[in-house]
Design a protein around this motif. Structure first.
Motif, PDB file in Angstrom:
ATOM      1  N   LEU A   1       0.887  -1.134  -0.013  1.00  0.00           N
ATOM      2  CA  LEU A   1       0.169   0.062  -0.344  1.00  0.00           C
ATOM      3  C   LEU A   1       0.842   1.358  -0.456  1.00  0.00           C
ATOM      4  O   LEU A   1       1.524   1.456   0.743  1.00  0.00           O
ATOM      5  N   CYS A   2       1.018   2.070  -1.131  1.00  0.00           N
ATOM      6  CA  CYS A   2       1.872   3.237  -1.279  1.00  0.00           C
ATOM      7  C   CYS A   2       0.771   4.254  -0.176  1.00  0.00           C
ATOM      8  O   CYS A   2      -0.200   4.457   0.452  1.00  0.00           O
ATOM      9  N   GLU A   3       1.447   6.018  -0.240  1.00  0.00           N
ATOM     10  CA  GLU A   3       1.488   6.658  -0.117  1.00  0.00           C
ATOM     11  C   GLU A   3      -0.003   7.886  -0.839  1.00  0.00           C
ATOM     12  O   GLU A   3      -0.535   7.848   0.191  1.00  0.00           O
ATOM     13  N   ASP A   4      -0.225   6.994  -1.301  1.00  0.00           N
ATOM     14  CA  ASP A   4      -1.354   7.399  -1.952  1.00  0.00           C
ATOM     15  C   ASP A   4      -2.401   7.183  -2.541  1.00  0.00           C
ATOM     16  O   ASP A   4      -3.405   7.785  -2.636  1.00  0.00           O
ATOM     17  N   GLY A   5      -2.215   5.592  -1.185  1.00  0.00           N
ATOM     18  CA  GLY A   5      -3.427   5.071  -1.370  1.00  0.00           C
ATOM     19  C   GLY A   5      -3.608   3.845  -2.395  1.00  0.00           C
ATOM     20  O   GLY A   5      -4.889   3.326  -2.153  1.00  0.00           O
ATOM     21  N   VAL A   6      -3.451   3.736  -3.222  1.00  0.00           N
ATOM     22  CA  VAL A   6      -2.538   2.868  -4.343  1.00  0.00           C
ATOM     23  C   VAL A   6      -2.167   1.868  -4.157  1.00  0.00           C
ATOM     24  O   VAL A   6      -0.740   1.446  -3.308  1.00  0.00           O
ATOM     25  N   GLU A   7      -2.393   0.232  -4.257  1.00  0.00           N
ATOM     26  CA  GLU A   7      -1.839  -0.542  -3.822  1.00  0.00           C
ATOM     27  C   GLU A   7      -0.970  -1.035  -5.395  1.00  0.00           C
ATOM     28  O   GLU A   7      -1.711  -1.031  -6.493  1.00  0.00           O
ATOM     29  N   ARG A   8       0.314  -1.405  -4.993  1.00  0.00           N
ATOM     30  CA  ARG A   8       1.221  -1.876  -6.303  1.00  0.00           C
ATOM     31  C   ARG A   8       1.951  -2.412  -5.759  1.00  0.00           C
ATOM     32  O   ARG A   8       2.416  -3.063  -5.141  1.00  0.00           O
ATOM     33  N   LEU A   9       2.681  -3.100  -6.847  1.00  0.00           N
ATOM     34  CA  LEU A   9       4.176  -4.147  -6.663  1.00  0.00           C
ATOM     35  C   LEU A   9       4.894  -3.550  -6.296  1.00  0.00           C
ATOM     36  O   LEU A   9       5.279  -2.792  -6.766  1.00  0.00           O
ATOM     37  N   LEU A  10       5.821  -4.600  -4.928  1.00  0.00           N
ATOM     38  CA  LEU A  10       7.141  -3.681  -4.658  1.00  0.00           C
ATOM     39  C   LEU A  10       7.945  -3.016  -6.511  1.00  0.00           C
ATOM     40  O   LEU A  10       8.382  -1.777  -5.871  1.00  0.00           O
ATOM     41  N   ASP A  11       8.113  -3.575  -6.466  1.00  0.00           N
ATOM     42  CA  ASP A  11       8.993  -3.068  -7.466  1.00  0.00           C
ATOM     43  C   ASP A  11       8.585  -2.451  -8.498  1.00  0.00           C
ATOM     44  O   ASP A  11       9.943  -1.156  -8.832  1.00  0.00           O
ATOM     45  N   ASP A  12       7.253  -2.214  -8.856  1.00  0.00           N
ATOM     46  CA  ASP A  12       6.584  -1.028  -9.910  1.00  0.00           C
ATOM     47  C   ASP A  12       6.313   0.412  -8.676  1.00  0.00           C
ATOM     48  O   ASP A  12       6.775   1.796  -9.137  1.00  0.00           O
ATOM     49  N   VAL A  13       6.725   0.340  -6.998  1.00  0.00           N
ATOM     50  CA  VAL A  13       7.612   1.277  -6.845  1.00  0.00           C
ATOM     51  C   VAL A  13       9.455   1.770  -6.718  1.00  0.00           C
ATOM     52  O   VAL A  13       9.335   2.987  -6.721  1.00  0.00           O
ATOM     53  N   ILE A  14       9.791   0.423  -6.529  1.00  0.00           N
ATOM     54  CA  ILE A  14      11.150   1.215  -6.178  1.00  0.00           C
ATOM     55  C   ILE A  14      12.180   1.254  -7.984  1.00  0.00           C
ATOM     56  O   ILE A  14      12.392   1.775  -8.128  1.00  0.00           O
TER      57      ILE A  14
END
Length: 589
Positions: A470-483
């Motif tokens: 769960l990202c700070e903008d409230g959206v769920e993402r796969l971890l690699d897409d965050v990194i």
């Protein structure tokens, strides 16, 4: 009056320049070019053919390979051409399924086993290169020779119509297949063996069977494979029997007799192609020679029985890509490229061995061995722990880099308690399978004899998980897409920069690393502990919590290929960061 003939000047070769030249636009070359493009490296991709190969070859893509493609930003386009959770079932001549490989884990963000249509994926990868103005692809350019010096590599090419072309690059990668021109020019031994028997691959449209999954029919009269693929395509593979020639399969009557074994009406089959091939198991003696490196089939080829040739090649691409980018960008010395061979060659050898074992089980050398196999597997299937070992695909050697661009205590593979009782040099299917199992750390042998084994002492050198967060903008993402395709420092429940010195912080800043603080997802609304420059993510499903609970360290330092480069406690983050910098052969600022 004498006439003077005017000399025709030799054509002046056109010149191409890049930081990295890749020879071969197969899947490995395409993925490596997309990886380098994503990392901003000037790349030249060369292919002797006038078009990307459009016939199916590989049919299985695993979670690691899909994660590599995800890192290039092409996952959404690719996923429409895969069938997730594609099980592999071994069937006796009598129809009994004696082994069903059904891994249901998604620890790396994707289904572990997937069927796919390779030409569709290759086209997506090729079109993806157009995103990068610094990547140039040249089809119809054949490598005729090359030379290297301390500054780079000079390639002599024949362009369309034989036009001479010269290319210069700081580094060159030979991804030009099992018959690699690059490897042969370097005179690098290609050690291994070629199986004496051949197989014919038959791909058809409008699937005449329609059942899902892939079946390996261990029929002693003629072993064959039946695999369902996406978009109504099915692949059959039949062993070519003694006395048959490749020309026989051009005879419609011969093909009808062959297909009658698997379909009700052999005259109503919509063929795509038929092709005879031989299984090889070979490994290059080294993966680097000066400024030239080998990848994919140019470095290793293996039998198809575990579908790991394609996937092993993509492991090469993801391991090599970020290292080349660091060296080209002046962030690391070229010693970093030596770690590519250190890390990849041993695992490629393991995958070759696994593929040979699977082939020996599928098509043993004689009827007596086949009967022994059937009896042994019937008995083993009655043991739940054994059945689980195969179903979950635990026999697959996962990459584990114990030396190279990693920091941590060496953890040599331990032999299982029964290893000494097994003739590991024996060349029978049962002996080789048990030998492989006994040598594996998480082996069935060790589990049965010693009970549950203690967890590994360190995750260093293993691939990190990819859960949804769960990202700070409230959206769920796969971890690699965050990194993104970057280094990362992930801390559980704390600030990874708390005890980080200015020198260590400067190291991570120079690498463009992402700093992450992970915590239970329910804590995300509490932002009082937010730190500038540190991304907060919420752990959905306790995946990250469970991972960190297995080790006595709460900070993990990840490489761009998502392998754990180092782990430490929060108070040791500076020392560990600087040790990791040394392992990466980073250069002074």
């Amino acid at each position: 009056m004498a006439t003077t003939r005017r000399k025709t000047a030799a054509p002046v070769p056109r010149r191409l320049e890049a930081d990295v030249a890749i020879v071969g636009a197969g899947p490995v070359g395409l993925v490596l070019a997309n990886t380098l493009g994503t990392l901003g490296v000037r790349t030249l991709l060369l292919e002797r053919l006038d078009a990307i190969i459009d016939y199916p070859r590989a049919i299985g893509i695993d979670d690691e390979a899909l994660r590599t493609i995800q890192a290039t930003g092409l996952a959404d386009a690719v996923r429409t051409h895969i069938t997730p959770d594609h099980w592999m079932r071994f069937v006796t001549a009598g129809g009994r399924c004696f082994a069903s490989i059904e891994p249901r884990t998604d620890e790396f963000g994707w289904s572990r086993r997937n069927a796919f249509i390779q030409p569709e994926i290759d086209r997506i990868l090729y079109r993806g290169l157009a995103r990068f103005p610094h990547v140039t692809a040249r089809l119809g350019h054949a490598l005729e020779g090359f030379s290297q010096n301390p500054d780079g590599v000079i390639l002599r090419l024949a362009g369309p119509g034989g036009t001479p072309v010269e290319a210069r690059a700081a580094w060159m990668v030979g991804a030009d297949g099992g018959n690699s021109v690059v490897r042969r020019a370097l005179d690098i031994p290609f050690e291994g063996r070629t199986k004496p028997n051949q197989w014919i691959v038959v791909d058809v449209r409008n699937d005449p069977i329609g059942t899902p999954h892939v079946y390996l029919h261990c029929d002693p009269e003629r072993p064959y494979v039946s695999a369902a693929l996406p978009h109504g395509i099915r692949r059959f593979e039949f062993m070519v029997m003694p006395g048959e020639s490749e020309a026989d399969f051009e005879d419609p009557a011969h093909m009808a007799r062959l297909m009658r074994k698997v379909v009700a009406d052999p005259d109503r089959v919509d063929y795509i192609r038929k092709r005879v091939y031989t299984h090889n198991a070979r490994l290059a003696a080294r993966f680097r020679e000066g400024r030239v490196l080998l990848a994919g089939d140019a470095a290793h080829i293996m039998p198809v029985w575990q579908g790991q040739g394609y996937n092993s090649g993509l492991r090469d691409a993801t391991n090599l890509g970020w290292k080349l980018a660091m060296v080209v960008g002046g962030l690391a010395g070229d010693e970093l490229l030596d770690t590519y061979g250190e890390e990849r060659r041993d695992h490629a050898r393991q995958m070759i061995h696994l593929s040979e074992v699977a082939g020996d089980i599928f098509a043993p050398p004689g009827a007596t061995t086949a009967r022994v196999r059937d009896a042994v597997t019937l008995a083993l299937n009655a043991v739940p722990a054994v059945k689980q070992y195969f179903v979950e695909m635990r026999f697959k050697p996962m990459p584990r880099y114990e030396r190279g661009a990693v920091v941590g205590p060496s953890s040599p593979t331990r032999r299982g308690a029964l290893a000494g009782l097994i003739d590991l040099s024996g060349d029978t299917p049962a002996g080789r399978l048990l030998g492989l199992m006994a040598e594996k750390r998480e082996s069935l042998v060790g589990r049965l004899v010693n009970g549950l084994e203690a967890p590994e002492p360190t995750p260093v050198g293993r691939m990190f998980i990819q859960p949804r967060v769960l990202c700070e903008d409230g959206v769920e993402r796969l971890l690699d897409d965050v990194i993104g395709l970057r280094f990362a420092v992930i801390a559980w429940g704390t600030d990874p920069t708390w005890a980080m010195s200015d020198e260590a912080r400067a190291f991570w800043t120079r690498l463009g690393a992402v700093l992450i603080s992970a915590r239970p997802a329910v804590q995300m609304p509490h932002a009082a502990d937010a730190v500038p420059g540190v991304i907060r993510v919420g752990d959905l499903g306790n995946r990250l919590k469970d991972w960190f609970s297995r080790w006595p360290h709460s900070v993990a330092m990840l490489r761009p290929d998502r392998f754990v480069g180092a782990v430490c406690s929060p108070q040791r983050v500076t020392e560990t960061s600087l040790a990791f910098a040394r392992a990466l052969h980073t250069t002074p600022r």
